[in-house]
Design a protein around this motif. Sequence first.
Motif, short mmCIF file in Angstrom:
data_model
loop_
_atom_site.label_atom_id
_atom_site.label_comp_id
_atom_site.label_asym_id
_atom_site.label_seq_id
_atom_site.Cartn_x
_atom_site.Cartn_y
_atom_site.Cartn_z
N TYR A 105 0.84 -1.21 0.00
CA TYR A 105 0.00 0.00 0.00
C TYR A 105 0.86 1.26 0.00
O TYR A 105 0.62 2.21 -0.75
CB TYR A 105 -0.93 0.00 1.21
CG TYR A 105 -1.78 1.24 1.32
CD1 TYR A 105 -2.98 1.36 0.62
CD2 TYR A 105 -1.38 2.31 2.12
CE1 TYR A 105 -3.75 2.50 0.71
CE2 TYR A 105 -2.15 3.47 2.21
CZ TYR A 105 -3.33 3.55 1.50
OH TYR A 105 -4.10 4.69 1.59
N THR B 85 -9.04 1.26 0.05
CA THR B 85 -8.89 2.67 -0.32
C THR B 85 -7.90 3.35 0.61
O THR B 85 -7.05 4.12 0.17
CB THR B 85 -10.24 3.39 -0.27
OG1 THR B 85 -11.15 2.73 -1.15
CG2 THR B 85 -10.09 4.83 -0.70
N ALA B 86 -8.04 3.09 1.91
CA ALA B 86 -7.14 3.67 2.91
C ALA B 86 -6.62 2.57 3.81
O ALA B 86 -7.35 1.62 4.12
CB ALA B 86 -7.87 4.73 3.74
N TYR B 87 -5.38 2.70 4.23
CA TYR B 87 -4.80 1.69 5.12
C TYR B 87 -5.10 2.02 6.57
O TYR B 87 -5.32 1.14 7.38
CB TYR B 87 -3.29 1.60 4.92
CG TYR B 87 -2.63 0.56 5.79
CD1 TYR B 87 -2.68 -0.79 5.43
CD2 TYR B 87 -2.00 0.91 6.98
CE1 TYR B 87 -2.11 -1.76 6.23
CE2 TYR B 87 -1.42 -0.06 7.78
CZ TYR B 87 -1.47 -1.38 7.41
OH TYR B 87 -0.90 -2.34 8.21
N ASP C 100 -5.02 8.32 6.65
CA ASP C 100 -5.11 8.53 5.21
C ASP C 100 -6.33 9.35 4.83
O ASP C 100 -6.31 10.13 3.88
CB ASP C 100 -5.15 7.19 4.47
CG ASP C 100 -3.88 6.39 4.68
OD1 ASP C 100 -2.81 7.01 4.78
OD2 ASP C 100 -3.95 5.16 4.76
N ASN C 101 -7.42 9.18 5.59
CA ASN C 101 -8.63 9.95 5.32
C ASN C 101 -8.44 11.43 5.62
O ASN C 101 -8.95 12.29 4.90
CB ASN C 101 -9.80 9.40 6.15
CG ASN C 101 -10.12 7.96 5.80
OD1 ASN C 101 -10.07 7.57 4.65
ND2 ASN C 101 -10.46 7.16 6.80
N TRP D 238 -6.72 13.74 2.80
CA TRP D 238 -7.33 13.71 1.47
C TRP D 238 -6.91 14.89 0.61
O TRP D 238 -6.83 14.78 -0.62
CB TRP D 238 -8.85 13.66 1.59
CG TRP D 238 -9.48 14.90 2.15
CD1 TRP D 238 -9.74 15.19 3.45
CD2 TRP D 238 -9.94 16.03 1.39
NE1 TRP D 238 -10.32 16.42 3.57
CE2 TRP D 238 -10.47 16.96 2.31
CE3 TRP D 238 -9.97 16.35 0.03
CZ2 TRP D 238 -11.00 18.18 1.93
CZ3 TRP D 238 -10.51 17.57 -0.35
CH2 TRP D 238 -11.02 18.47 0.58
N HIS E 106 -3.89 13.92 -1.25
CA HIS E 106 -4.23 13.07 -2.39
C HIS E 106 -4.83 13.90 -3.53
O HIS E 106 -4.61 13.59 -4.71
CB HIS E 106 -5.22 11.98 -1.96
CG HIS E 106 -4.60 10.90 -1.16
ND1 HIS E 106 -4.04 9.78 -1.72
CD2 HIS E 106 -4.43 10.74 0.18
CE1 HIS E 106 -3.55 8.98 -0.78
NE2 HIS E 106 -3.79 9.55 0.38
N ARG F 41 -11.18 7.84 -5.73
CA ARG F 41 -10.45 7.50 -4.50
C ARG F 41 -10.30 8.73 -3.61
O ARG F 41 -10.49 8.65 -2.39
CB ARG F 41 -9.08 6.94 -4.86
CG ARG F 41 -8.24 6.58 -3.65
CD ARG F 41 -6.82 6.23 -4.04
NE ARG F 41 -6.03 5.84 -2.89
CZ ARG F 41 -4.72 5.62 -2.93
NH1 ARG F 41 -4.06 5.74 -4.07
NH2 ARG F 41 -4.07 5.27 -1.85
N LEU G 273 -11.84 9.24 0.24
CA LEU G 273 -11.01 9.63 1.39
C LEU G 273 -11.57 10.87 2.05
O LEU G 273 -11.62 10.96 3.29
CB LEU G 273 -9.57 9.87 0.93
CG LEU G 273 -8.77 8.64 0.49
CD1 LEU G 273 -7.43 9.06 -0.09
CD2 LEU G 273 -8.55 7.69 1.66
N SER H 90 -13.26 11.29 6.02
CA SER H 90 -12.55 12.09 7.01
C SER H 90 -13.50 12.45 8.14
O SER H 90 -14.72 12.48 7.97
CB SER H 90 -11.97 13.36 6.39
OG SER H 90 -13.01 14.18 5.88
#
Length: 602
Positions: free
Chosen positions: A54, A103-105, A109-110, A113, A116, A158, A162, A166
């Motif tokens: 990932y 989508t997120a580990y 990660d959220n 965003w 990203h 994606r 994310l 959040s």
Amino acid sequence: MEIFPEHVRHLWNEWELRGLVLLSLTWQVVLIICGSWRKRARGGFIRFVVWVTYLSADWLATVSLGTLANNQGDASTQDRNHALQTIWAPFLLLHLGGPDTITAYALEDNTLWLRHLLGLLVQVSVAFYIYLRSWSTTALTFIAIAVFVSGIIKYAERTWVLRSASAEQLEESLLSAPAIQPPNLKLSYANAELEYVHRGYYLFPVLKRLYANLSLRFAEVSALASYVVFLNVHEHEYSRVDVPITYCLFIGAFLLELYAFVSLVLSDWTLNWLVVNKHSSLQNFICWVLSRCRKRWSGQLAQHNLLNFCMKKRVTRCIRNDFLFRSYFVMELYRQRTWEDADADLKQFIFKHLTQKQELYKEQGFDYNFLKKLLSYKGDNASISIKNIGWSVEVEFGHSLLIWHIATDICYHSRTEESEKDYREVSKRISNYMLYLLLLRPLMLPKWINRITHVRNTFREAIRILQREQLPVKDAASASTLLIQMYTQCHQPLEQLRVEKTGKSLLHEGCRLASQIEDQRVSWEVICNVWIEMLTYAASQCEWEAHAQQLRRGGEFLTHVCLLMAELGLSEQFDIGRKGLSVETQNDGWGCVRSKLLSSYL
């Protein structure tokens, strides 16, 4: 002076981009297959593989785009092979969009965003630059358009997911969401699996509100088309190496999307839609497939046992050096972790304990202050019938947990009443699970001052006692006998081995509690209730963010307990000022159904 020979550098320049692109495709295959395995994998290998792939997948795709852009910038290398390689750029955008199974580990990660989103803008710009530099009137240029659009959509999707997950966006969406409606109880189900999935679908909004710490109220067809067109391109005009790689990218993209489509068709969301729309034949087929090829979680509890840990000869190697012992201690914790099934007896005892609390809450007219009192019990209410042991549950929770673990382990080997075998085994299993949480998942437990020092010194003292040459210990039973004899016959050996400078050991207190339990012949049912009370206390005190963090490791049994408590109304997050959940459940019967559902999946 050249470090590498000319032919090596030439080979590297020729295969650098090809290797990166193929590795990026391989990483996508690994992620889509292993991404959904985390929730049912008990060990760390799958999680490690997913974590590595990932974190490096985006890096591989980004570096590949950069390398491709650099090659396009070299006018001397502009030939038909580079025109073919240009079509790889939109595939790399597809890879940056990631597979649907992960989508997120992690939760972090959220919250990132926006990063990203910036990556989306930059990488799409790079891919567009590559596309413009290689613009021509050949079929490849038009083939790339469909894949390009597909890649942008997938990458943007994606980023949007994310953002939606959040904390701020999730809370905002839940605040504006309509009230949660119960499922249609009049539907007929072909089997229990359908009933659980359908009713579980309506519990999902409740779960989201819990994780947001809110109160509870009562495209890829285009890629396939491009592949069909590419089949008609004259292959002999291009490199014999680049053409197979391009075929791999097309086939890989198609298979990844096909896998994602099949996963969607066989998902619980599709199954719930079939139930609502009464497609019985498809229901039965999907249930048949799912029952044979999918597990929702591992169904096991991680276990740690102090006596078993301290009897291992290898842990004595570094005991004299504090720094080495601390480092080795952590490695041994992961090495000696074991697993036990969350069997029917364990689930039934927990469910029975919680329904009894629910009845008490109901008898008090759903008084919120009484609910807070119920949730504050951490073994003191269950152990009230045992004389003179209040000291063991009135201390800090982690302190009490370790004392009761030692006492339970000693009693487990000294008392083997067949009539109470079930209570004895459940007590042992929960005791080992709670010690595992204390050692490896401490953030899921209430805060404890000097936790590390107390735990480490307790283990160190037990190692010194159990591995002395003049007192050989062969198994846990003989270790338990030795410890209780040392306490009852002569307190001094345990006292002398205290580590006064760095903190207090709790081994002495554990032996003291075991002795009191033995003297009063306390039943295993009482001991089991103490542990279940500790388990439910920990579940109610754990922050939902800590629960969510464990989902990337497959989730914890403690989270299941917490969800069951919430569904039974045993949570401080219920908005008592509105229409009470418990009152609703009495009117529509949905509360009983939810209790049955959650106990089945616990």
